[in-house]
Design an enzyme around this catalytic site. Structure first.
Site, PDB file in Angstrom:
ATOM      1  N   HIS A  95      -3.303   6.777  -2.596  1.00  0.00           N
ATOM      2  CA  HIS A  95      -2.925   7.426  -3.852  1.00  0.00           C
ATOM      3  C   HIS A  95      -4.186   7.956  -4.529  1.00  0.00           C
ATOM      4  CE1 HIS A  95       0.762   5.360  -3.113  1.00  0.00           C
ATOM      5  NE2 HIS A  95       0.297   4.168  -3.451  1.00  0.00           N
ATOM      6  N   GLU A 112      -1.659   0.627  -8.032  1.00  0.00           N
ATOM      7  CA  GLU A 112      -0.492  -0.096  -7.530  1.00  0.00           C
ATOM      8  C   GLU A 112      -0.858  -1.561  -7.342  1.00  0.00           C
ATOM      9  OE1 GLU A 112       2.260   2.048  -4.672  1.00  0.00           O
ATOM     10  OE2 GLU A 112       1.345   0.604  -3.295  1.00  0.00           O
ATOM     11  N   HIS A 170      -4.230   2.005   2.432  1.00  0.00           N
ATOM     12  CA  HIS A 170      -3.416   0.797   2.466  1.00  0.00           C
ATOM     13  C   HIS A 170      -2.107   1.034   3.198  1.00  0.00           C
ATOM     14  CE1 HIS A 170      -1.832   2.960  -1.057  1.00  0.00           C
ATOM     15  NE2 HIS A 170      -0.677   2.338  -0.799  1.00  0.00           N
ATOM     16  N   ARG A 190       0.316  10.616   2.832  1.00  0.00           N
ATOM     17  CA  ARG A 190       0.435   9.918   4.106  1.00  0.00           C
ATOM     18  C   ARG A 190      -0.744  10.282   4.996  1.00  0.00           C
ATOM     19  NH1 ARG A 190       5.473  11.653   5.452  1.00  0.00           N
ATOM     20  NH2 ARG A 190       6.372  10.188   3.957  1.00  0.00           N
TER      21      ARG A 190
END
Length: 309
Positions: A95, A112, A170, A190
């Site tokens: 992200h 996150e 991650h 992605r």
């Protein structure tokens, strides 16, 4: 006012099947669901209140029109709370931080965090990478298809809390059941997807250019430095795992009757056990809003995860 319950939103995923439905008792969910959004105020996917006097209104409606519940005027709703149960490995992703997100046309970046409700012995997640810089990333890993040698892993166990700051590479692995907190911008790039194909035989698209632009090479970000703060309750224990500009995440381990009140609103989800809140029955998978400075009574033998900002 009292606590307000919300209906979760099923989210299909290539790595989902029935584990979310079965574990949390979401009997109306179809197959192929990888996660449930317990709380969301996204314009196209906002959770619906199922408690009077706001029954039928969305969380976004309440945020926009009933700030007496929250006391966060002139802000956007800050988070999405998910219950995630992958039955296959998720893609390796990243992200962006807010400056990079702005450059790429998004309103904000995304931090996150994951709380592991259940995790099988020997479980790991992808957490970081070995590249020193972008040249090293391409020349020694991507161009040579050395994906497995690039990624770092982190061992995870039931009850662990993992912070995933923007910029960290991650991926969640199959077999864990996770309470996930993310900033409320649904932006994910992605990086690698194991050449996996969907039902039509197509590989999912990668976002390699954006992912690389978002990637951090700071080794300090690849250390899960969590310092929980524990407080005893009347009958149980409170653990604050993290409190920063993005979110504050708390675990309540309830072993009897507790009278509680918080200075902020709280988004609460039962992740284990059963009990009551203000006399209303609670069981695993139930999600409810505790309004701003609302006094409430929770009892039973259960674990509740709470998020606010």
């Amino acid at each position: 006012m009292s606590v307000l319950f919300f209906k979760p939103i099923p989210r299909p995923a290539i790595w989902g099947h029935t584990l979310v439905k079965d574990y949390f008792g979401f009997d109306d969910f179809p197959e192929g669901i990888g996660q449930a959004w317990a709380f969301s105020a996204q314009k196209d996917a906002s959770t619906i209140c199922i408690s009077d006097p706001y029954k039928g209104q969305t969380l976004l409606d309440l945020w926009n029109n009933h700030q007496e519940l929250f006391h966060h005027q002139d802000e956007e709703f800050p988070v999405i709370i998910s219950l995630v149960a992958p039955e296959d490995d998720l893609s390796i992703q990243v992200h962006p931080a807010t400056p990079i997100a702005h450059q790429l046309g998004y309103k904000m970046g995304k931090n996150e965090a994951w709380y592991f409700i259940e995790s099988k012995p020997g479980s790991q997640i992808v957490y970081g990478h070995h590249a020193k810089n972008e040249d090293d990333l391409y020349n020694n890993y991507i161009n040579k298809n050395r994906w497995e040698e690039l990624i770092k892993h982190l061992d995870v166990h039931t009850g662990d809390f993992v912070y995933l700051p923007a910029g960290i590479l991650h991926a969640m692995k199959k077999g864990s059941i996770v309470y996930e907190i993310q900033q409320a911008t649904d932006v994910t790039f992605r990086f690698y997807d194991y050449h996996r194909k969907d039902a039509q035989g197509h590989e999912r698209p990668l976002h390699l250019k954006q992912a690389v632009a978002s990637l951090s090479y700071d080794p300090k970000k690849m250390i899960n430095d969590i310092r929980p703060v524990e407080t005893l309750l009347e009958n149980g224990k409170q653990t604050v795992f993290i409190s920063n500009d993005s979110f504050t995440v708390t675990r309540l381990e309830i072993t009897g009757i507790n009278h509680l009140q918080y200075d902020n609103y709280e988004l609460a989800t039962v992740v284990k056990g059963k009990g009551k809140v203000n006399g209303q029955k609670l069981s695993i998978g139930d999600s409810f809003l505790i309004p701003y400075q609302e006094e409430f009574v929770v009892e039973g033998n259960l674990t509740i995860m709470m998020t606010t900002r």
